[in-house]
Design a protein around this motif. Structure first.
Motif, PDB file in Angstrom:
ATOM      1  N   LEU A 123       0.850  -1.292  -0.044  1.00  0.00           N
ATOM      2  CA  LEU A 123       0.175   0.107   0.026  1.00  0.00           C
ATOM      3  C   LEU A 123       0.726   1.392  -0.167  1.00  0.00           C
ATOM      4  N   ALA A 124       1.831   1.334   0.774  1.00  0.00           N
ATOM      5  CA  ALA A 124       3.137   2.356   0.619  1.00  0.00           C
ATOM      6  C   ALA A 124       3.483   2.570  -0.409  1.00  0.00           C
ATOM      7  N   VAL A 125       4.005   1.618  -1.215  1.00  0.00           N
ATOM      8  CA  VAL A 125       4.573   1.800  -2.587  1.00  0.00           C
ATOM      9  C   VAL A 125       3.642   2.386  -3.437  1.00  0.00           C
ATOM     10  N   LEU A 126       2.412   1.884  -3.631  1.00  0.00           N
ATOM     11  CA  LEU A 126       1.485   2.196  -4.597  1.00  0.00           C
ATOM     12  C   LEU A 126       1.149   3.872  -4.238  1.00  0.00           C
ATOM     13  N   GLY A 127       0.896   3.976  -2.984  1.00  0.00           N
ATOM     14  CA  GLY A 127       0.633   5.536  -2.559  1.00  0.00           C
ATOM     15  C   GLY A 127       1.864   6.323  -2.600  1.00  0.00           C
ATOM     16  N   GLY A 128       3.102   6.000  -2.464  1.00  0.00           N
ATOM     17  CA  GLY A 128       4.132   7.032  -2.496  1.00  0.00           C
ATOM     18  C   GLY A 128       4.291   7.153  -3.901  1.00  0.00           C
ATOM     19  N   TYR A 129       4.033   6.203  -4.723  1.00  0.00           N
ATOM     20  CA  TYR A 129       4.156   6.380  -6.125  1.00  0.00           C
ATOM     21  C   TYR A 129       3.383   7.401  -6.749  1.00  0.00           C
ATOM     22  N   ALA A 130       2.080   7.207  -6.046  1.00  0.00           N
ATOM     23  CA  ALA A 130       1.063   8.157  -6.644  1.00  0.00           C
ATOM     24  C   ALA A 130       1.453   9.644  -6.116  1.00  0.00           C
ATOM     25  N   LEU A 131       1.656   9.559  -5.090  1.00  0.00           N
ATOM     26  CA  LEU A 131       1.882  11.242  -4.616  1.00  0.00           C
ATOM     27  C   LEU A 131       3.253  11.611  -5.186  1.00  0.00           C
ATOM     28  N   ALA A 132       4.229  10.954  -5.720  1.00  0.00           N
ATOM     29  CA  ALA A 132       5.370  11.402  -6.288  1.00  0.00           C
ATOM     30  C   ALA A 132       5.142  11.691  -7.816  1.00  0.00           C
ATOM     31  N   LYS A 133       4.291  10.808  -8.272  1.00  0.00           N
ATOM     32  CA  LYS A 133       4.450  11.008  -9.915  1.00  0.00           C
ATOM     33  C   LYS A 133       3.111  11.456 -10.600  1.00  0.00           C
ATOM     34  N   LEU A 188       4.835   5.286   3.683  1.00  0.00           N
ATOM     35  CA  LEU A 188       4.291   6.143   2.829  1.00  0.00           C
ATOM     36  C   LEU A 188       5.176   7.406   2.310  1.00  0.00           C
ATOM     37  N   TYR A 189       5.571   7.898   3.566  1.00  0.00           N
ATOM     38  CA  TYR A 189       6.397   9.108   3.411  1.00  0.00           C
ATOM     39  C   TYR A 189       7.738   8.628   2.596  1.00  0.00           C
ATOM     40  N   LEU A 190       8.281   7.820   3.224  1.00  0.00           N
ATOM     41  CA  LEU A 190       9.699   7.248   2.489  1.00  0.00           C
ATOM     42  C   LEU A 190       9.477   6.713   1.160  1.00  0.00           C
ATOM     43  N   MET A 191       8.434   6.331   0.694  1.00  0.00           N
ATOM     44  CA  MET A 191       8.188   5.740  -0.633  1.00  0.00           C
ATOM     45  C   MET A 191       8.027   6.932  -1.564  1.00  0.00           C
ATOM     46  N   TRP A 192       7.405   8.090  -0.942  1.00  0.00           N
ATOM     47  CA  TRP A 192       7.077   9.365  -1.782  1.00  0.00           C
ATOM     48  C   TRP A 192       8.289  10.023  -2.276  1.00  0.00           C
ATOM     49  N   VAL A 193       9.047  10.192  -1.202  1.00  0.00           N
ATOM     50  CA  VAL A 193      10.346  10.787  -1.173  1.00  0.00           C
ATOM     51  C   VAL A 193      11.409  10.065  -2.261  1.00  0.00           C
ATOM     52  N   PHE A 194      11.240   8.694  -2.007  1.00  0.00           N
ATOM     53  CA  PHE A 194      12.149   7.975  -2.924  1.00  0.00           C
ATOM     54  C   PHE A 194      11.620   7.956  -4.290  1.00  0.00           C
ATOM     55  N   ALA A 195      10.329   7.674  -4.477  1.00  0.00           N
ATOM     56  CA  ALA A 195      10.071   7.527  -5.738  1.00  0.00           C
ATOM     57  C   ALA A 195      10.149   8.973  -6.650  1.00  0.00           C
TER      58      ALA A 195
ATOM     59  N   LEU B  32      -3.359   5.664  -5.098  1.00  0.00           N
ATOM     60  CA  LEU B  32      -3.298   5.929  -3.627  1.00  0.00           C
ATOM     61  C   LEU B  32      -4.444   5.236  -2.887  1.00  0.00           C
ATOM     62  N   GLY B  33      -5.656   5.242  -3.736  1.00  0.00           N
ATOM     63  CA  GLY B  33      -6.920   4.451  -3.262  1.00  0.00           C
ATOM     64  C   GLY B  33      -6.861   3.470  -1.881  1.00  0.00           C
ATOM     65  N   PRO B  34      -6.163   2.320  -2.253  1.00  0.00           N
ATOM     66  CA  PRO B  34      -5.974   1.666  -1.419  1.00  0.00           C
ATOM     67  C   PRO B  34      -5.767   1.874  -0.084  1.00  0.00           C
TER      68      PRO B  34
END
Lengths: 316, 308
Positions: A123-133, A188-195, B32-34
């Motif tokens: 979930l964190a990888v998907l979310g971080g990717y969304a926030l970053a990109k 989530l935060y770490l993945m956002w920054v990383f992505a 981000l949804g999930p």
């Protein structure tokens, strides 16, 4: 875990003074020990060794104590071996005591870590990717809410979560431990920054022009680039789930669903209950067995998670 | 805590052209949804439920009744709550500076490149972080014990009688030591990771300008990692206010010293699970959450200010 404050202005000042200082460099003979390769210091090494000892002595104590019998624990000095070397007996007894309940706790822990930490990372990888990109409405407020929620004390959530889950019939089942573990705001935060750092937007554009859908772009282009970040987040969510104590304490009544942490504490408290058998040697040996997998994971994967963490700090 | 977001200037590229925006907004939520859905279930819903609970009271006669802010008024007058808050505040004031100070010194030592065996130091000092709080507390509890602990050994070997670490006077310091042991390495790693990305050309320049090690640390390194310092401080404050595992596990060893209202978190736990006072427990937890957020926010504002 970054330094969002250090902006360009912080940096430009010393850099410009460096430019003006380039003239004296011509006169200074080249030093053997530059700023990049300074002289090693015995004094500093000795001082840092004090912190090293502080960190390691309890672990050494644990390893040595795991070789002792119940009587040996109180008979011998803490940091040296007792006459009887009972490590193998202790390990056997740890796994067989009380019909092998320790094995059950170990399997429970693996289940909670597998589904909880695995799911949290996903979930964190998907979310971080969304926030970053991606740019989408509400992007900034999502993170504000998530980080704000981190400051809420565990009990402020635990009690109402317990009552909610109890109405849903989830307490005293594995789900009560797994579902709350699925959220890792730090992950989530770490993945956002990383992505943001690791995935060039041009690469995603190129994949799209080649006709790749969003999912395909994510799995084939983005995910491989995110690997060190994923390992880092996975390790930290693993530690969080493996070491979790408060959540299962609140949610679980039945010792059959205990994770290792709760089980070990129940063994320890057994001595204090009326008629309870003291099994301190098993508490100690069980503790050692509990920490070994995580220490092994950190040591084996250090190349990955350290680069993941470092990339997390790059963000300026 | 909105300012924890990286500043807008940190975005690597300007915003995408508006043409794409519609398609993107939908796609972003798909990823981000999930997270947001589960987050709503395990964070937002319990939080809202907690506020709801805090407005009611279970009466012996008449069942559950709406009491408005009465529970909050009670919490503000509750001596046990204030005593526990005072205890964690003292803990915070002493333990957090010591822990972060040691972590910073070790991180600077590692970063200076002057250590023999740097990687060994880094990974070894970090290892306690991988130890569960339960195991760390059990372990230190055994070592504190005068029966088969290290304290007993030292007393025997040196013929001294050290004070009992589990006595009422010392138990808070003993808990502080356990927490320090658990998190020094973690914080060190955060600081070290931040230090690694400071461009080395800055040090070269400072050296040529005649700056000594101390000057380089105060003028370049510390300002460069201020963000990491602030975030570590905030997480440590939150951690101190949430203190529960260590005192609750040590409790059987130190029955006289640790009561069930020893920390605010322990108090809310005991209220709810031993006393069945769910409503009042939720109230205390919310008050504690608000205090935590206010202090974390104040530290953040102060820490982020330039030229402190």
């Amino acid at each position: 875990m970054t330094s969002p404050v250090a902006t360009a202005s912080d940096r430009s000042a010393p850099t410009s003074s460096g430019t003006s200082g380039s003239a004296p460099r011509l006169r200074t003979p080249r030093r053997r020990h530059s700023a990049d390769r300074p002289r090693r210091s015995v004094l500093l090494t000795v001082l840092t060794s004090l912190v090293l000892l502080y960190s390691l002595v309890p672990l050494v104590w644990l390893a040595i104590s795991a070789t002792k019998t119940q009587e040996g624990l109180s008979r011998s000095a803490g940091l040296w071996f007792d006459g009887d070397f009972a490590l193998w007996d202790n390990i056997t007894e740890t796994f067989t005591y009380d019909d092998g309940v320790f094995t059950r706790w170990l399997l429970n822990t693996l289940l909670y870590v597998g589904l909880g930490a695995g799911g949290a990372t996903f979930l964190a990888v998907l979310g971080g990717y969304a926030l970053a990109k991606f740019d989408f409405p509400g992007r900034r407020s999502v993170f504000a809410v998530v980080i704000g929620a981190v400051a809420v004390p565990g009990t402020a959530l635990a009690v109402p979560t317990f009552l909610m889950f109890s109405k849903m019939g989830l307490t005293n089942t594995p789900w009560a431990v797994i579902v709350p573990s699925l959220i890792s705001p730090f992950g989530l935060y770490l993945m956002w920054v990383f992505a943001t750092e690791a995935i060039p937007t041009e690469l995603m554009e190129a994949a799209r022009i080649d006709g790749a859908g969003e999912l395909r772009t994510f799995f084939r282009v983005a995910l491989p680039l995110l690997a060190p970040g994923v390992v880092t987040v996975l390790l930290f969510t693993m530690v969080a789930t493996w070491n979790n104590y408060f959540l299962p304490l609140v949610m679980l009544k039945d010792p059959d669903w205990y994770p290792l942490t709760l089980g070990l504490n129940s063994w320890n408290q057994q001595a204090a209950t009326a008629g309870g058998e003291a099994v301190f040697n098993l508490v100690v040996t069980g503790s050692l067995i509990t920490i070994l997998p995580l220490i092994a994971a950190f040591l084996l994967l250090q190349k990955y998670w350290q680069s993941g963490l470092a990339a997390g700090s790059v963000k300026e | 805590m909105t300012t924890l977001q990286p500043p807008a200037a940190a975005e690597p590229r300007p915003a995408p052209p508006p043409v794409r925006r519609d398609r993107r907004s939908w796609t972003g939520w798909g990823f981000l949804g999930p997270f947001v859905a589960v987050f709503a279930l395990v964070f937002l819903a319990p939080l809202a439920y907690s506020v709801y609970l805090s407005l009611f009271r279970d009466q012996l006669i008449g069942g559950t009744t709406f009491v408005g802010l009465d529970n909050y008024a009670e919490a503000l007058k509750d001596d046990r709550f204030w005593a526990s808050l005072g205890r964690v505040s003292l803990f915070l004031a002493v333990q957090v500076p010591i822990m972060l100070g040691i972590a910073l010194l070790v991180a600077l030592a590692l970063d200076s490149g002057r250590l023999y065996g740097r990687d060994f130091f880094r990974i070894s000092i970090f290892l306690p972080y991988a130890v569960p709080a339960v195991v760390a507390t059990l372990m230190w509890g055994f070592m504190y014990g005068t029966r088969f602990g290290l304290v007993g050994d030292i007393n025997g070997a040196l013929g001294v009688s050290l004070p009992d670490p589990l006595s009422p006077d010392l138990v808070l310091a003993s808990i502080g030591n356990i927490v320090t042991w658990e998190f020094v390495g973690y914080n060190m790693l955060i600081f070290y990771s931040a230090l690694r990305v400071v461009p080395h050309s800055l040090y070269e320049a400072a050296q040529i300008d005649g700056a000594g090690q101390i000057r380089v640390i105060t003028a370049i390194k510390l300002p460069a990692i201020r963000g990491a310092l602030v975030i570590a401080t905030i997480f440590s404050i939150i951690g101190s206010f949430q203190l529960f595992n260590e005192p609750s596990i040590l409790q059987p060893l130190a029955r006289n010293a640790i009561t069930t209202d020893y920390t605010p978190n322990y108090y809310t736990y005991a209220l709810s699970f031993n006393g069945q006072q769910h409503n009042y427990s939720a109230t205390v937890a919310i008050v504690m959450g608000l205090i935590t957020m206010v202090i974390a926010y104040a530290v953040q504002l102060r820490g982020m200010r330039k030229g402190v």
